[in-house]
Scaffold this active site. Structure first.
Site, PDB file in Angstrom:
ATOM      1  N   HIS A 242       0.779  -1.266  -0.102  1.00  0.00           N
ATOM      2  CA  HIS A 242      -0.124   0.087   0.066  1.00  0.00           C
ATOM      3  C   HIS A 242       1.047   1.281   0.086  1.00  0.00           C
ATOM      4  CE1 HIS A 242      -3.342  -2.484   1.329  1.00  0.00           C
ATOM      5  NE2 HIS A 242      -2.745  -3.083   1.912  1.00  0.00           N
ATOM      6  N   ASP A 243       1.583   1.416   1.159  1.00  0.00           N
ATOM      7  CA  ASP A 243       2.238   2.839   1.491  1.00  0.00           C
ATOM      8  C   ASP A 243       3.357   3.321   0.272  1.00  0.00           C
ATOM      9  OD1 ASP A 243       1.917   2.381   4.779  1.00  0.00           O
ATOM     10  OD2 ASP A 243       0.597   3.128   3.483  1.00  0.00           O
TER      11      ASP A 243
END
Ligand code: RIB
Ligand code: CA
Length: 312
Positions: A242-243
């Site tokens: 995700h990040d």
């Protein structure tokens, strides 16, 4: 070309750790500081983990400030079931020797935005938005000084990962997210709609390991651990990183496609609390306030990530 000034606000978390490494490996970015927030694991652990990652990258010079230890108006919800008890399960790395920077993360955000020229600092929240919203409430004068917010959070077509309607970062502190999305600051959102298309595969994880460096070994080990939960839940071949999508956007925005629409946060709904209500088809007439991403060149993303990690 002058490096872009950023502040990473984070709750490490294996995927946060990879995002921090990607930023520290990229000369186009000037990481003014890292601010930690309670999220995946409690604040003492996110604050420790951020320093573990900086030391892994050989960047003990980066200032890490501890921030808010709970959401603005709710009990903290954590995610050890995904990230493990330490928040960085998958490999045992030495405890950090670098100290936390003096002062609270919220004060660092306020002071830095007041000191740096207006429109020159980009905020990169990759955890719950508690620190950023608290800074905006305490010092409204800094809001117009923020160049842009590029955040990981939310979901629309992909639906939620912590409830059927909400993604974790927004769900943990919906009041904070509501403040940020209503702030008027230009926002780029990396929702699950994008991150769930950036899945690890065996080949991609082995490419990290094949770097043959402590960073490559750590990232492969974290990913091996981190992906087990999503693979079991979704039956997918790998897990979403995700990040790092936030940092990849700063480096190569053309890897992503999205739409500038209105996004509001559900703060009252019993079943939908924390939902990012993205008006994708522009039916509400509400003004657009966010670039809500929906597509990613996953191959290009992993090529960029692997190439940059090789630099550490
Ligand atoms: O829902 C994914 C987000 O929640 C990521 O930022 C992950 O690190 C967790 O904080
Ligand atoms: Ca995170």
């Amino acid at each position: 070309m002058r490096a872009r000034k950023i502040i990473i606000d984070t709750d490490p978390g294996q995927d946060d750790a990879v995002a921090i490494l990607l930023a520290l490996a990229s000369a186009e970015l000037d990481v003014l500081g890292i601010t930690t927030v309670a999220g995946n694991v409690p604040l003492p652990l996110t604050s420790k983990n951020a320093r573990v990652v900086c030391e892994l990258a050989g960047r003990e010079d980066v200032r890490v400030f501890a921030g808010c230890d709970r959401p603005m108006a709710r009990k903290l919800v954590t995610a050890e079931y995904v990230h493990g008890k330490s928040g960085l399960d998958g490999i045992a790395l030495p405890d950090p020797t670098m100290p936390l920077a003096e002062g609270h993360a919220v004060d660092f955000l306020i002071e830095t935005l007041r000191e740096e020229a207006p429109g020159t600092v980009t905020l990169c929240p990759i955890g719950p938005l508690t620190n950023v919203a608290t800074a905006f409430l305490r010092a409204p004068d800094i809001v117009p000084r923020v160049a842009e917010i590029v955040l990981m959070g939310g979901a629309y077509f992909e639906v939620g990962n912590v409830t059927p309607a909400a993604e974790f970062n927004i769900y943990v502190d919906p009041e904070a997210a509501d403040i940020v999305f209503k702030s008027g600051v230009p926002i780029v959102v990396m929702p699950l709609d994008v991150t769930h298309k950036a899945l690890t595969t065996r080949a991609r994880v082995e490419a990290f390991r094949a770097l043959g460096t402590p960073v490559g070994h750590a990232v492969a080990s974290w990913t091996d651990f981190f992906e087990r939960f999503d693979m079991a839940k979704y039956g997918s071949e790998g897990a979403p990183l995700h990040d790092p999508c936030v940092i990849a956007y700063l480096l190569e925005p053309d890897l992503f496609t999205g739409r500038h629409v209105n996004v509001e946060i559900e703060v009252k709904g019993e079943l939908t609390l924390g939902m990012t209500v993205a008006d994708w088809w522009r039916v509400t007439g509400r003004p657009a306030n966010a670039m809500f991403m929906g597509g990613i060149d996953a191959g290009g993303f992993y090529a960029l990530l692997t190439e940059r990690l090789a630099r550490l």
